[in-house]
Scaffold this active site. Structure first.
Site, PDB file in Angstrom:
ATOM      1  N   GLY A  80     -35.703 -59.449  83.256  1.00  0.00           N
ATOM      2  CA  GLY A  80     -35.458 -60.878  83.241  1.00  0.00           C
ATOM      3  C   GLY A  80     -35.765 -61.611  84.524  1.00  0.00           C
TER       4      GLY A  80
ATOM      5  N   MET B 275     -46.379 -53.735  89.589  1.00  0.00           N
ATOM      6  CA  MET B 275     -45.132 -54.467  89.368  1.00  0.00           C
ATOM      7  C   MET B 275     -45.338 -55.927  89.769  1.00  0.00           C
ATOM      8  SD  MET B 275     -42.971 -52.426  88.010  1.00  0.00           S
ATOM      9  CE  MET B 275     -41.610 -53.616  88.054  1.00  0.00           C
TER      10      MET B 275
ATOM     11  N   HIS C 187     -41.858 -45.242  82.216  1.00  0.00           N
ATOM     12  CA  HIS C 187     -42.051 -45.756  83.575  1.00  0.00           C
ATOM     13  C   HIS C 187     -40.897 -45.237  84.426  1.00  0.00           C
ATOM     14  CE1 HIS C 187     -42.175 -49.595  86.301  1.00  0.00           C
ATOM     15  NE2 HIS C 187     -42.481 -48.499  86.957  1.00  0.00           N
TER      16      HIS C 187
ATOM     17  N   ASP D 107     -46.178 -55.374  84.881  1.00  0.00           N
ATOM     18  CA  ASP D 107     -44.804 -55.215  84.412  1.00  0.00           C
ATOM     19  C   ASP D 107     -43.888 -56.103  85.242  1.00  0.00           C
ATOM     20  OD1 ASP D 107     -42.293 -54.419  83.628  1.00  0.00           O
ATOM     21  OD2 ASP D 107     -42.521 -52.320  84.212  1.00  0.00           O
TER      22      ASP D 107
ATOM     23  N   ASP E  80     -38.066 -47.940  80.595  1.00  0.00           N
ATOM     24  CA  ASP E  80     -37.789 -48.037  82.030  1.00  0.00           C
ATOM     25  C   ASP E  80     -36.690 -47.053  82.412  1.00  0.00           C
ATOM     26  OD1 ASP E  80     -39.509 -50.235  83.028  1.00  0.00           O
ATOM     27  OD2 ASP E  80     -38.418 -51.408  81.545  1.00  0.00           O
TER      28      ASP E  80
ATOM     29  N   MET F 176     -38.885 -45.063  87.487  1.00  0.00           N
ATOM     30  CA  MET F 176     -38.489 -45.683  88.742  1.00  0.00           C
ATOM     31  C   MET F 176     -37.351 -44.848  89.311  1.00  0.00           C
ATOM     32  SD  MET F 176     -38.786 -49.688  87.620  1.00  0.00           S
ATOM     33  CE  MET F 176     -38.543 -49.347  85.865  1.00  0.00           C
TER      34      MET F 176
ATOM     35  N   MET G 155     -34.509 -45.619  85.265  1.00  0.00           N
ATOM     36  CA  MET G 155     -34.027 -45.986  86.599  1.00  0.00           C
ATOM     37  C   MET G 155     -32.848 -45.098  86.987  1.00  0.00           C
ATOM     38  SD  MET G 155     -34.076 -50.139  86.309  1.00  0.00           S
ATOM     39  CE  MET G 155     -35.412 -51.020  85.501  1.00  0.00           C
TER      40      MET G 155
ATOM     41  N   HIS H   4     -42.226 -49.368  75.898  1.00  0.00           N
ATOM     42  CA  HIS H   4     -42.071 -49.159  77.336  1.00  0.00           C
ATOM     43  C   HIS H   4     -40.626 -48.780  77.642  1.00  0.00           C
ATOM     44  CE1 HIS H   4     -43.528 -49.699  81.477  1.00  0.00           C
ATOM     45  NE2 HIS H   4     -42.310 -50.155  81.757  1.00  0.00           N
TER      46      HIS H   4
ATOM     47  N   SER I 280     -40.703 -53.722  76.520  1.00  0.00           N
ATOM     48  CA  SER I 280     -39.729 -52.940  77.277  1.00  0.00           C
ATOM     49  C   SER I 280     -38.374 -52.960  76.597  1.00  0.00           C
ATOM     50  CB  SER I 280     -39.586 -53.488  78.695  1.00  0.00           C
ATOM     51  OG  SER I 280     -38.503 -52.864  79.352  1.00  0.00           O
TER      52      SER I 280
END
Length: 223
Positions: free
Chosen positions: A144, A136, A65, A174, A34, A67, A36, A32, A8
């Protein structure tokens, strides 16, 4: 299926994304990404323009991904841009079948993601519409975080549902995936592993990817 590692870039240096992606190009299977929007999750990261830019510089396919609050509107655009895989969240999609089919029609693998508290049993009818189920293993929104062991039984249940239907659906995890947790995920049935800080926090990100894959393979990932 042999375990796959999808580092990621949420844990990479946003000022040098192309360079950080190049660091894992010879070792990873995917990149990957992310996405958001500060609505579906409490964080704002990057979006379609950055993905389009990365596609010009990445030797690896992008695993996007989403979100975000309106995946039905935006997901097809990521597939059309050239992403190798586009995952939408079950909690956010209003027309998941239509959106998943549109992603596939655009040439990408279609993924369906679920948060830790969302049961997989209610998704049985959608398994035939997807190429990957993403579970998830932390609450989405930030990198983290500590791995949530409570999700392990759900990984096993998801693997059983996929196996019972004899479907070629990948099972991705993930959140909090590291040398300390990847074997448990693999033993439970996951075969695609997203790792952020465990890769980009290492002195040698490529070697970290290889080590994680070896651990997953030894634990029987995907079986």
């Amino acid at each position: 299926m042999a375990p796959q590692i999808s580092p990621s870039i949420l844990s990479a240096d946003f000022a040098r994304l192309a360079e950080d992606v190049a660091l894992i190009a010879d070792a990873a299977d995917w990149v990957h990404v992310d996405v958001m929007d500060n609505h579906f999750v409490p964080n704002l990261t990057l979006g379609l323009p950055v993905v389009e830019a990365l596609l010009k510089h990445s030797a690896l396919p992008l695993d996007c991904h989403l979100m975000i609050e309106d995946p039905d509107r935006w997901a097809p655009r990521y597939a059309e841009a050239g992403a190798g895989s586009v995952t939408i969240h079950a909690e956010a999609a209003k027309a998941p079948i239509r959106t998943l089919r549109t992603i596939r029609a655009a040439g990408a693998r279609a993924g369906l993601g679920v948060n830790p508290a969302t049961p997989v049993d209610g998704l049985e009818d959608l398994l035939g519409e997807i190429d990957m189920l993403l579970l998830m293993t932390v609450e989405p929104g930030f990198g983290g975080q500590k791995f949530l062991d409570v999700v392990l039984p759900k990984i096993r249940r998801a693997r059983a549902l996929i196996k019972d239907r004899d479907l070629p659906v990948w099972l991705q995890v993930d959140g909090g995936v590291s040398a300390e947790t990847i074997e448990r995920c693999a033993e439970a049935g996951a075969d695609v592993f997203v790792a952020g800080s465990a890769v980009y926090g290492a002195d040698d990100p490529a070697e970290a990817v290889r080590a994680l894959r070896a651990q997953a393979a030894a634990a029987g990932g995907g079986e």
